[in-house]
Design an enzyme around this catalytic site. Sequence first.
Site, mmCIF file in Angstrom:
data_model
loop_
_atom_site.group_PDB
_atom_site.id
_atom_site.type_symbol
_atom_site.label_atom_id
_atom_site.label_comp_id
_atom_site.label_asym_id
_atom_site.label_seq_id
_atom_site.Cartn_x
_atom_site.Cartn_y
_atom_site.Cartn_z
ATOM 1 N N ARG A 300 0.692 -1.232 0.109
ATOM 2 C CA ARG A 300 0.039 0.016 0.183
ATOM 3 C C ARG A 300 0.682 1.137 0.059
ATOM 4 O O ARG A 300 2.089 1.049 0.305
ATOM 5 C CB ARG A 300 -0.908 0.036 1.258
ATOM 6 C CG ARG A 300 -1.910 -0.961 1.113
ATOM 7 C CD ARG A 300 -2.762 -1.156 2.412
ATOM 8 N NE ARG A 300 -3.572 0.316 2.715
ATOM 9 C CZ ARG A 300 -4.101 0.376 3.818
ATOM 10 N NH1 ARG A 300 -4.177 -0.454 4.576
ATOM 11 N NH2 ARG A 300 -4.790 1.426 3.905
ATOM 12 N N HIS A 301 0.199 2.336 -0.066
ATOM 13 C CA HIS A 301 0.975 3.729 -0.138
ATOM 14 C C HIS A 301 1.383 3.735 1.335
ATOM 15 O O HIS A 301 0.710 3.283 2.015
ATOM 16 C CB HIS A 301 0.240 4.801 -0.616
ATOM 17 C CG HIS A 301 -1.177 4.701 0.063
ATOM 18 N ND1 HIS A 301 -1.599 5.328 1.489
ATOM 19 C CD2 HIS A 301 -2.518 4.360 -0.213
ATOM 20 C CE1 HIS A 301 -2.902 5.111 1.757
ATOM 21 N NE2 HIS A 301 -3.388 4.465 0.723
ATOM 22 N N ASN A 307 -5.251 9.066 6.225
ATOM 23 C CA ASN A 307 -5.362 7.853 7.091
ATOM 24 C C ASN A 307 -5.183 8.581 8.590
ATOM 25 O O ASN A 307 -5.822 7.907 9.438
ATOM 26 C CB ASN A 307 -4.145 6.995 6.692
ATOM 27 C CG ASN A 307 -4.286 6.217 5.579
ATOM 28 O OD1 ASN A 307 -3.217 6.237 5.069
ATOM 29 N ND2 ASN A 307 -5.497 5.750 5.326
ATOM 30 N N ARG A 351 -0.454 9.753 -3.329
ATOM 31 C CA ARG A 351 -0.076 9.287 -2.250
ATOM 32 C C ARG A 351 0.871 7.863 -2.487
ATOM 33 O O ARG A 351 1.871 7.553 -1.906
ATOM 34 C CB ARG A 351 -0.888 8.673 -1.145
ATOM 35 C CG ARG A 351 -2.286 7.995 -1.714
ATOM 36 C CD ARG A 351 -3.178 7.850 -0.524
ATOM 37 N NE ARG A 351 -4.549 7.321 -0.444
ATOM 38 C CZ ARG A 351 -5.537 7.830 -1.275
ATOM 39 N NH1 ARG A 351 -5.419 9.296 -1.712
ATOM 40 N NH2 ARG A 351 -6.628 7.272 -1.372
ATOM 41 N N GLU A 371 -8.127 4.149 -5.676
ATOM 42 C CA GLU A 371 -8.713 3.480 -5.015
ATOM 43 C C GLU A 371 -10.435 3.386 -5.199
ATOM 44 O O GLU A 371 -10.727 4.180 -6.140
ATOM 45 C CB GLU A 371 -8.386 4.279 -3.543
ATOM 46 C CG GLU A 371 -9.396 4.171 -2.158
ATOM 47 C CD GLU A 371 -9.294 2.486 -1.830
ATOM 48 O OE1 GLU A 371 -9.110 1.664 -2.574
ATOM 49 O OE2 GLU A 371 -8.880 2.395 -0.757
ATOM 50 N N LYS A 400 -19.876 -5.812 2.130
ATOM 51 C CA LYS A 400 -19.087 -4.825 1.462
ATOM 52 C C LYS A 400 -18.942 -5.146 -0.043
ATOM 53 O O LYS A 400 -18.893 -4.280 -1.145
ATOM 54 C CB LYS A 400 -17.734 -4.529 2.084
ATOM 55 C CG LYS A 400 -17.984 -3.808 3.186
ATOM 56 C CD LYS A 400 -16.613 -3.182 3.561
ATOM 57 C CE LYS A 400 -15.596 -3.991 4.549
ATOM 58 N NZ LYS A 400 -14.444 -3.272 4.987
ATOM 59 N N HIS A 436 -3.922 0.727 -3.288
ATOM 60 C CA HIS A 436 -4.755 0.976 -2.109
ATOM 61 C C HIS A 436 -5.283 -0.248 -1.488
ATOM 62 O O HIS A 436 -5.353 -1.013 -2.129
ATOM 63 C CB HIS A 436 -5.778 2.078 -2.534
ATOM 64 C CG HIS A 436 -4.934 3.395 -3.342
ATOM 65 N ND1 HIS A 436 -4.896 4.228 -2.757
ATOM 66 C CD2 HIS A 436 -4.751 3.260 -4.535
ATOM 67 C CE1 HIS A 436 -4.163 5.222 -3.426
ATOM 68 N NE2 HIS A 436 -4.332 4.471 -4.721
#
Lengths: 518, 495
Positions: A300-301, A307, A351, A371, A400, A436
């Site tokens: 991930r970044h 965040n 990012r 993302e 989700k 992401h």
Amino acid sequence: MTLETKDDLEKITIALNRAVLDPPIHSPPPAAFGAGGPMLKQFDQSSASSRGGYSTPKSVVGIGGKVAKPDYSEAKIVIAMVGLPARGKSYLSNKLMRYLKWLEYDVKVFNVGQLRRSRARQKAQESGIREDHTASYFSHENVEATKLRDKLAADSLEMLIQWLKDGGNVGILDATNSTQNRRASVEARVTRERGIVVVFIESVCDDPAVIAANVALKVSSGDPDYATTSPELAKLDFLRRIKQYEAIYQTISESHLSYLKIINVGSQVILNRINGYLQSRIAFYLMNLHLKPRSIFFSRHGESQYNVEGKIGGDSALSSRGMKYARALPDLITDNIGNAPLTVWTSTLQRTIQTGQFLPYNKLTWKALDELDAGVCDGMTYEEIEKAYPEDFANRDNDKFNYRYRGGESYRDVVVRLEPVIMELERQDNILIFGHQAILRCLYAYFHNLSQADLPYIKIPLHTVIKLTPKAYGCDEERYALPIGAVDTHRPKPGTLSKDNLIQPSGSSAREYFAGKN
Amino acid sequence: MVAPLYTTDSGLLFHAGKILVLTVGLPARGKTHVSRALERYLRWTGVKIMVVSLGDYRRKILGSAGKLPSDYFTLGAKSEVSIALRKQVADACEDSIQKFFDGGGQVVIYDANNGVKANRTRLAEKFHELDIHVVFLESWCDNQEIIERNIRSVKISSPDYRGWDPDKAVEDYYSRIRDHEQYYQPLEETTWPSIRIINVGEQVITNKIAGYLQSRIVFFLMNIHNRFRNIYFARSGQSLIEHSYRADSDLSPSGWAYAEKLKDFVIQKYTKSLSERGIDGKSHRLVVWTSARMRCSHTAWPFLTGSTPSQLNVRIIEKQQMSEINPGVWDGLTPEQVKKYYPDEWERFSHDPYAYRAPRAESYHDLCVRLEPILVELEREKEDLLIIGHASVIRCMLAYLIGLPVSEIPAIEVARGDLIEVVPASYGVQTQAYHFWDGDNGDGSGAPGAPHKDESNLYENYAEDAKKPKSPLALHWEPTQIQTLRSEQTLTVHT
């Protein structure tokens, strides 16, 4: 009716104008229809029925809604593998199954060898007779055994067709199907069923190095046929088995059949009568596979400003800890792969670009790696969303994968847009992807064959590099967690303890033989 | 997957180097159809490509067949004059290919018969020495129906047969083919990378295909067909909130009226087209593609619930990838507001509306990249197709089908109330727009009136807002003309 709508529209236009003119001149206006403001709720309540009198389909209200799985009921395909032993048929069926499952097709592999073993086990339990499954069993001259093997193949096909009728999409018949007669009988059986088509996939290989590697893998990987014999004897027996098949092998060339012939891992490919949407996607996927060893790195970044603030979406820069991570990366990568070439992919959000800036390799940005678009909720924290739309929020947390943010995306939409990325990934050598959380979850689920229900809850922590090495039947994984602190952005599925719910791949990348089961 | 917009020092993309595709095949085997379709697709991905057609060069240099010595087309022994003429034409082609590669071009498709093995090997070796990847593309056909159809629909209308009686022309062409057949050597050598297409896609055989562009070429060739079908484009109806991407609003009352009108008009056109082609409605179906945005999928609602004639099959498919271009932070702002709050970004946008990406937004290039799987599915769809989409999406798809250069995309006008019909023809497409909806008078009641342009929609008005001067070579497309891509046009644009 019309008058009320007109009134409401007027009210909204006035409010919109007011909202836009009030802030100071050179700072841009806030997103007019973001979930944080009152506009969205006002709009929903006013447009309750925009179509007077007729039946209306359901509109999206609130912050989103569940979207049904696409309808694949039309696709019913039997894929029959063709080829001598040790030509990679099971490897190809397995890869294909993973790809199609990731796209939400219902796929199942019917391996005739497994049926043979389980029937033999049953027979041994019931009558005490142990069948001899060494090379002589597979000889064409052994009439008894040949009849038995024909029956096994026919039974597998029956089970496959029944499964398709019960609602499956793609059934893969993993067997040698090496004679024209056998293939003709498969085709005749399938043509009797309306709406089911059969595609033959043949893997032909005469490169001795590849065959030797396959044989070695087979005898050393716990194949239950050779569970009790030593590796040298197992290898000899297996080579003898291959010879039996070679005696009667007829490569596929019947021009009325729909088939795909892959020669020497893709150096030559023959497509015959490949019609149909799913068939051509399958063909294209198989043409892009290669066997060269390589590693795939995911990260991930680094920790971003959003965040730290707990907000989702946005295009914020890295925090100071995120920067530390970016600076520590070059050493970690060179420790791992030394001087080997590496391609780096990032998304278009700053990012990820910032995280990769200190690496000396060739970098490409992909819009498809951005993302998951949170739509009207972009820029809000989870607490704010929960306060404004508590029901929708709970709805999303529960499912989700299917939930699509209003004006945004669901996990399923992300899978659809990542499919070209997966196709490209299969063709690449060493590669490092800065993505992401949602993106890496989808890619990770593809490589580890995790189900769609589990996909949105996979734990991909910040400041960790995940290394995947694709092997024959799965992926080996290593994780390198750098000791730089970061926020935890993982939200487990509600109703479960986060400790018990860590989604992990099934462990080894060895081939599953289902030795103890039927 | 098309790579993002980047330029390399050499001007070549995808680390693919230079590629020469040599077509191989007897006359009337569909070589030109395949070359044109491939050219359209590769140009779409941003690659610099040119098609060199031996037949066209011959006509340009030597005139039509009437002026040639009688043994020009017969293979085998020829008169001195014929040999010299043929060499002149072939040399001109090869020079033009070489010049194109030297000038920064990446792919050339050499559309000729190339039936003699020695000749094509010589060509392959000549260009291989110049560091160019050579790929043979053979189109092989043994289905007499397909061959006859090709001859009738394409060959006898070419300039070679102007003024001939059609049946005599067919006879003459068959004799031309027979002459070639004697000397034709099918592509069997495996030393060079090759793709063999048999009976227009019934079978595809590839050999030694490596490299990104080459595998895209194979994928594309697997998906094309030359069956006749119509493609219709229509915009989605007017929505309650016209200018917000995030609100994903539903249709307004005028939008619902539009949807009903659209359904009636499309069904009428579709039934007419079926009866013209002599097809029974039961064996075919009309496929409707919409995006997953509320207003778009609801525009297709009348197809499900309204009255369609019972013998017609209609299938509606929602495609999330067809959503409109994402305006990012510019969502909900009028062009004046954008100029006020984001002056620098607006400057850059007006200079290059195709490639500029606003903050958090998509550029038209990103949209094209996103639409690429949809375009391949469009190519493979054999049924009649109605695409209900958003203006930005329709612009990209039209540009692909017509073959417009991508810089033209943001300026294409797609009026709401037009049904655009695109019909694939032999060497290009024919487009026509039918006006069926005059819009409403803007009071939200759905009553008909003068067309109502939405002033505040940024992308709606770009075409009027910032018109760039068009380059003289650009194909100018207007919806009410019938536009056919003529083969000569490509020659002039790229030399």
